[in-house]
Design a protein around this motif. Structure first.
Motif, PDB file in Angstrom:
ATOM      1  N   ASN A   1      20.736  60.494  48.977  1.00 35.08           N
ATOM      2  CA  ASN A   1      19.325  60.305  49.347  1.00 35.08           C
ATOM      3  C   ASN A   1      18.382  60.664  48.206  1.00 35.08           C
ATOM      4  O   ASN A   1      17.289  61.202  48.417  1.00 35.08           O
ATOM      5  CB  ASN A   1      18.976  61.118  50.600  1.00 35.08           C
ATOM      6  CG  ASN A   1      19.582  60.498  51.848  1.00 35.08           C
ATOM      7  OD1 ASN A   1      19.790  59.291  51.913  1.00 35.08           O
ATOM      8  ND2 ASN A   1      19.879  61.320  52.829  1.00 35.08           N
TER       9      ASN A   1
ATOM     10  N   ASN B   1      16.964  61.940  58.660  1.00 40.98           N
ATOM     11  CA  ASN B   1      18.178  61.128  58.587  1.00 40.98           C
ATOM     12  C   ASN B   1      19.351  61.931  59.137  1.00 40.98           C
ATOM     13  O   ASN B   1      19.202  63.104  59.491  1.00 40.98           O
ATOM     14  CB  ASN B   1      18.455  60.670  57.144  1.00 40.98           C
ATOM     15  CG  ASN B   1      18.536  61.829  56.175  1.00 40.98           C
ATOM     16  OD1 ASN B   1      19.387  62.699  56.306  1.00 40.98           O
ATOM     17  ND2 ASN B   1      17.640  61.853  55.186  1.00 40.98           N
ATOM     18  N   HIS B   2      20.512  61.288  59.232  1.00 40.64           N
ATOM     19  CA  HIS B   2      21.711  61.955  59.725  1.00 40.64           C
ATOM     20  C   HIS B   2      22.699  62.259  58.599  1.00 40.64           C
ATOM     21  O   HIS B   2      23.853  62.573  58.850  1.00 40.64           O
ATOM     22  CB  HIS B   2      22.414  61.082  60.773  1.00 40.64           C
ATOM     23  CG  HIS B   2      21.585  60.811  61.984  1.00 40.64           C
ATOM     24  ND1 HIS B   2      21.239  61.782  62.879  1.00 40.64           N
ATOM     25  CD2 HIS B   2      21.022  59.670  62.431  1.00 40.64           C
ATOM     26  CE1 HIS B   2      20.501  61.256  63.846  1.00 40.64           C
ATOM     27  NE2 HIS B   2      20.346  59.991  63.590  1.00 40.64           N
TER      28      HIS B   2
ATOM     29  N   ALA C   1      15.614  52.632  51.747  1.00 40.12           N
ATOM     30  CA  ALA C   1      15.149  53.304  52.961  1.00 40.12           C
ATOM     31  C   ALA C   1      14.912  52.309  54.081  1.00 40.12           C
ATOM     32  O   ALA C   1      14.791  51.104  53.847  1.00 40.12           O
ATOM     33  CB  ALA C   1      13.869  54.082  52.665  1.00 40.12           C
TER      34      ALA C   1
ATOM     35  N   HIS D   1      18.572  56.070  52.467  1.00 41.36           N
ATOM     36  CA  HIS D   1      20.010  55.782  52.403  1.00 41.36           C
ATOM     37  C   HIS D   1      20.474  55.408  51.005  1.00 41.36           C
ATOM     38  O   HIS D   1      21.332  54.551  50.824  1.00 41.36           O
ATOM     39  CB  HIS D   1      20.418  54.705  53.428  1.00 41.36           C
ATOM     40  CG  HIS D   1      19.465  53.549  53.560  1.00 41.36           C
ATOM     41  ND1 HIS D   1      19.348  52.572  52.625  1.00 41.36           N
ATOM     42  CD2 HIS D   1      18.595  53.237  54.548  1.00 41.36           C
ATOM     43  CE1 HIS D   1      18.453  51.676  53.025  1.00 41.36           C
ATOM     44  NE2 HIS D   1      17.971  52.059  54.180  1.00 41.36           N
TER      45      HIS D   1
ATOM     46  N   GLU E   1      13.981  56.686  57.143  1.00 38.92           N
ATOM     47  CA  GLU E   1      15.330  57.181  56.834  1.00 38.92           C
ATOM     48  C   GLU E   1      15.693  56.747  55.419  1.00 38.92           C
ATOM     49  O   GLU E   1      15.560  55.571  55.073  1.00 38.92           O
ATOM     50  CB  GLU E   1      16.348  56.610  57.814  1.00 38.92           C
ATOM     51  CG  GLU E   1      17.789  57.006  57.497  1.00 38.92           C
ATOM     52  CD  GLU E   1      18.820  56.116  58.172  1.00 38.92           C
ATOM     53  OE1 GLU E   1      19.864  56.632  58.587  1.00 38.92           O
ATOM     54  OE2 GLU E   1      18.581  54.891  58.273  1.00 38.92           O
TER      55      GLU E   1
END
Length: 274
Positions: free
Chosen positions: A154, A182-183, A135, A150, A148
């Motif tokens: 996730n 997050n995206h 993260a 990653h 976020e």
């Protein structure tokens, strides 16, 4: 896959090249530029916004038909772009994404809503406060931090739990609040069940207890934070992903969010407070 030379790679390129040609030909007929073209694909047919974005000079040249000897007519706009020495439809400079504008013959910044915060741009502008393997912690402005994730899908691991704890601690000392977002395609697919399975197979039950306790502590730290915590899920927020959201003060969920405690489907009980 497209760089391969086997039957599957040639077929994939044949299909994608038709999409690329169609997209390029429709500018400016149904869209003024490549950004609007992308948005129409994204909204109208749920196509990920990649076709023109990831195409470079070598792939544009391949549209001429060198692979199979049957040339395809490259749109005039694209020919003009290539002749000016430009190699791609999109580029990124100093944290800002730009697109090649056929009308002006140069690059322009991609329009961005002031209401949207794009984390990769913050990373390029050195706004990452802390980071580990699972993260990252960003300063997103206005005195707010953002966590976020990653990991793959996730999924929650010790690094994510640690970063949630660090995020709350830092927010309480130096910031006004914390956002968890997050995206990625999915907010969080829950705990890393494969890791739990392997520990159980090896009879490392103490390790499982430590993992569960660490995640419980992280969720409770969110719930009793002295600063506001907002979770912004989108896509799947399953199991532990749901529990992270339940630990927040507010949930701002995207319309396309699938949230729930699904552990019973694999014979487990929710372990993070849910």
């Amino acid at each position: 896959m497209l760089s391969g030379d086997d039957k599957a790679a040639k077929y994939a390129w044949k299909v994608l090249s038709e999409t690329l040609l169609y997209s390029a030909k429709r500018i400016p007929e149904i869209a003024d530029d490549v950004v609007q073209r992308r948005q129409r694909d994204e909204v109208g047919i749920q196509l990920e916004p990649r076709p023109l974005r990831d195409v470079g000079r070598d792939r544009v040249a391949r549209l001429g038909g060198q692979d199979d000897g049957r040339g395809k007519a490259i749109p005039a706009n694209v020919k003009k772009m290539l002749s000016s020495g430009v190699s791609s439809f999109y580029r990124r400079r100093e944290g800002v994404q730009e697109f090649f504008d056929f009308a002006s013959g140069g690059y322009l910044p991609v329009p961005v809503s002031p209401d949207i915060i794009y984390l990769p741009s913050l990373a390029e502008r050195k706004k990452v406060v802390r980071r580990n393997a699972g993260a990252s912690l960003y300063d997103i402005g206005d005195g707010v931090l953002c966590v976020e994730f990653h990991t793959k899908m996730n999924t929650i691991d010790a690094d994510i739990a640690a970063m949630l704890m660090e995020g709350v601690e830092l927010a309480e000392k130096e910031f006004a609040g914390l956002v968890i977002a997050n995206h990625a395609e999915h907010f969080c697919a829950g705990a890393n069940l494969m890791l739990v399975f392997l520990e159980a197979q090896n009879k490392q039950f103490g390790n499982i207890e430590t993992m569960v306790k660490g995640f419980q502590d992280a969720c409770m730290r969110l719930r009793y934070s002295e600063r506001p915590v907002v979770a912004a899920p989108a896509g799947m927020a399953l199991g532990g992903g749901t529990e992270i959201c339940l630990g927040a003060d507010r949930i701002r969920a995207a319309a396309e969010t699938y949230m729930g405690l699904v552990e019973v489907g694999v014979g487990l009980l929710p372990a993070g407070g849910g």
